[in-house]
Motif scaffolding. Structure first.
Motif, PDB file in Angstrom:
ATOM      1  N   LEU A 173      47.091 198.318  90.784  1.00  0.00           N
ATOM      2  CA  LEU A 173      47.872 197.067  90.909  1.00  0.00           C
ATOM      3  C   LEU A 173      47.898 196.328  89.364  1.00  0.00           C
ATOM      4  N   ARG A 174      46.967 196.652  88.639  1.00  0.00           N
ATOM      5  CA  ARG A 174      46.859 196.110  87.178  1.00  0.00           C
ATOM      6  C   ARG A 174      47.889 197.000  86.381  1.00  0.00           C
ATOM      7  N   GLN A 175      48.086 198.068  86.670  1.00  0.00           N
ATOM      8  CA  GLN A 175      48.856 199.070  85.822  1.00  0.00           C
ATOM      9  C   GLN A 175      50.292 199.180  86.490  1.00  0.00           C
ATOM     10  N   GLY A 176      50.636 198.477  87.772  1.00  0.00           N
ATOM     11  CA  GLY A 176      51.936 198.793  88.194  1.00  0.00           C
ATOM     12  C   GLY A 176      52.934 198.252  87.561  1.00  0.00           C
ATOM     13  N   ALA A 178      54.404 195.504  87.647  1.00  0.00           N
ATOM     14  CA  ALA A 178      54.554 194.054  87.199  1.00  0.00           C
ATOM     15  C   ALA A 178      53.116 193.977  86.925  1.00  0.00           C
ATOM     16  N   PRO A 179      52.685 194.531  85.613  1.00  0.00           N
ATOM     17  CA  PRO A 179      51.205 194.413  85.143  1.00  0.00           C
ATOM     18  C   PRO A 179      50.830 192.725  84.858  1.00  0.00           C
ATOM     19  N   LEU A 180      49.255 192.774  85.186  1.00  0.00           N
ATOM     20  CA  LEU A 180      48.662 191.409  85.010  1.00  0.00           C
ATOM     21  C   LEU A 180      48.215 191.357  83.724  1.00  0.00           C
ATOM     22  N   LYS A 181      49.019 190.743  82.842  1.00  0.00           N
ATOM     23  CA  LYS A 181      48.493 190.535  81.277  1.00  0.00           C
ATOM     24  C   LYS A 181      48.045 189.403  81.324  1.00  0.00           C
ATOM     25  N   GLU A 182      48.577 187.968  81.937  1.00  0.00           N
ATOM     26  CA  GLU A 182      48.312 186.811  81.766  1.00  0.00           C
ATOM     27  C   GLU A 182      48.411 186.107  83.062  1.00  0.00           C
ATOM     28  N   LEU A 254      37.483 198.059  91.579  1.00  0.00           N
ATOM     29  CA  LEU A 254      38.056 196.694  91.119  1.00  0.00           C
ATOM     30  C   LEU A 254      38.081 196.553  89.625  1.00  0.00           C
ATOM     31  N   VAL A 255      38.833 195.646  89.269  1.00  0.00           N
ATOM     32  CA  VAL A 255      39.123 195.467  87.770  1.00  0.00           C
ATOM     33  C   VAL A 255      39.257 193.897  87.768  1.00  0.00           C
ATOM     34  N   ALA A 256      38.712 193.236  86.736  1.00  0.00           N
ATOM     35  CA  ALA A 256      39.012 191.805  86.341  1.00  0.00           C
ATOM     36  C   ALA A 256      40.200 191.748  85.287  1.00  0.00           C
ATOM     37  N   PRO A 257      41.333 191.443  85.565  1.00  0.00           N
ATOM     38  CA  PRO A 257      42.497 191.385  84.537  1.00  0.00           C
ATOM     39  C   PRO A 257      42.267 190.330  83.518  1.00  0.00           C
ATOM     40  N   PHE A 258      41.571 189.204  83.865  1.00  0.00           N
ATOM     41  CA  PHE A 258      41.571 188.090  82.871  1.00  0.00           C
ATOM     42  C   PHE A 258      39.841 187.687  82.816  1.00  0.00           C
ATOM     43  N   ASP A 259      39.644 187.161  81.771  1.00  0.00           N
ATOM     44  CA  ASP A 259      38.264 186.749  81.549  1.00  0.00           C
ATOM     45  C   ASP A 259      37.896 185.445  81.951  1.00  0.00           C
TER      46      ASP A 259
END
Length: 300
Positions: A173-176, A178-182, A254-259
């Motif tokens: 999902l993070r690399q799809g 619509a990537p989650l960058k912010e 799972l990944v955490a896209p934001f800190d």
């Protein structure tokens, strides 16, 4: 000089009503009528010569005397229940029964229990995993790991882990497309909700200064375990306690896209009757548990 002690039913009626602040709920818990509870408390107040509860059209509340008396009665009833349990307990080697939430058991405690077993092979641990808040009096529960703010009158409580909410999703999902960058990119993703904590998303987004997100969309799940599994399967983005994601983040499921994390103000607590601290099984588990938490750098 022997001082007269009020009848036990009246003390139990006051404890239940003072804790629940409701004659109806106290009556349901004690399996008696509402009028019986009211009568017992009235007789208790008459015998003591002190008003313990204030009755009004808005409900019931504790008087200053009632506020001071309630934790003392709770501790006394707890000691009485413990004394009876000790009489019935055939051996000090009985299993240590721990009440806790299912997801905390699966995600946090069970992966660590092997270390406790190696250190204390003579102590058998029994987990009572349930969403219900266990009662110590009249049950086999020795201690509990509860979620809340630590306000349990008449019980010993120690903060174990302060809850920080973290946003997680599947790597795909993070690399799809619509990537989650912010955080504002959440507008293009499905939000997964915890039905037990419906306010989590609004609090996190407000703290992250993110607007324009439709909070009404996305499925809800009753357990954090289901929420985490749904996120791992790529069904959407989940907001979950960070301490429940250690294994998934380590394996990469799972990944955490934001800190960014959000302190919910709630924590996990070790809770038990005061007398239980003298139980060698409880003392051993408490010492190990606090060491396990401190050793992993978690808040204590």
């Amino acid at each position: 000089m022997v001082h007269p002690i009020p009848p036990l039913p009246s003390l139990r009626a006051f404890e239940a009503t003072g804790r629940l602040l409701s004659f109806r709920k106290a009556a349901e818990e004690l399996s008696v009528t509402r009028s019986a509870v009211s009568h017992q408390i009235h007789a208790l107040e008459e015998g003591l010569g002190v008003r313990l509860l204030e009755r009004s059209t808005r409900g019931v509340s504790l008087t200053p005397a009632g506020q001071a008396f309630l934790p003392e009665i709770q501790a006394a009833l707890d000691r009485l229940a413990a004394a009876i349990a000790d009489l019935r307990r055939p051996s000090s080697n009985e299993p240590l029964t721990i009440s806790l939430l299912p997801t905390f058991a699966v995600r946090w405690l069970i992966p660590r229990l092997g270390a406790f077993r190696r250190r204390h092979p003579d102590i058998e641990v029994r987990l009572d995993a349930s969403l219900e808040v266990a009662k110590f009096a009249g049950s086999d529960v020795d201690l509990a790991i509860r979620y809340g703010r630590g306000d349990w009158p008449g019980l010993h409580s120690e903060r174990l882990i302060a809850e920080s909410l973290i946003l997680v999703c599947s790597p795909a999902l993070r690399q799809g497309p619509a990537p989650l960058k912010e955080p504002s990119d959440l507008a293009h993703h499905v939000l997964l909700h915890n039905s037990s904590h419906p306010e989590d998303w609004s609090l996190w987004l407000r703290a992250a200064a993110v607007t324009g997100i439709d909070l009404d969309r996305g499925p809800s799940f009753a357990y954090s375990e289901l929420l985490l599994r749904a996120a791992a399967e790529g069904l959407g983005v989940a907001l979950v306690p960070s301490h429940l994601t250690e294994g998934d983040l380590a394996t990469g499921s799972l990944v955490a896209p934001f800190d960014f994390t959000y302190d919910s103000g709630f924590s996990y607590w070790l809770v038990c009757p005061f007398h239980a601290l003298d139980d060698r099984r409880v003392a051993a588990f408490r010492e190990w548990l606090l060491g396990e938490i401190d050793g992993r750098g978690m808040p204590s």
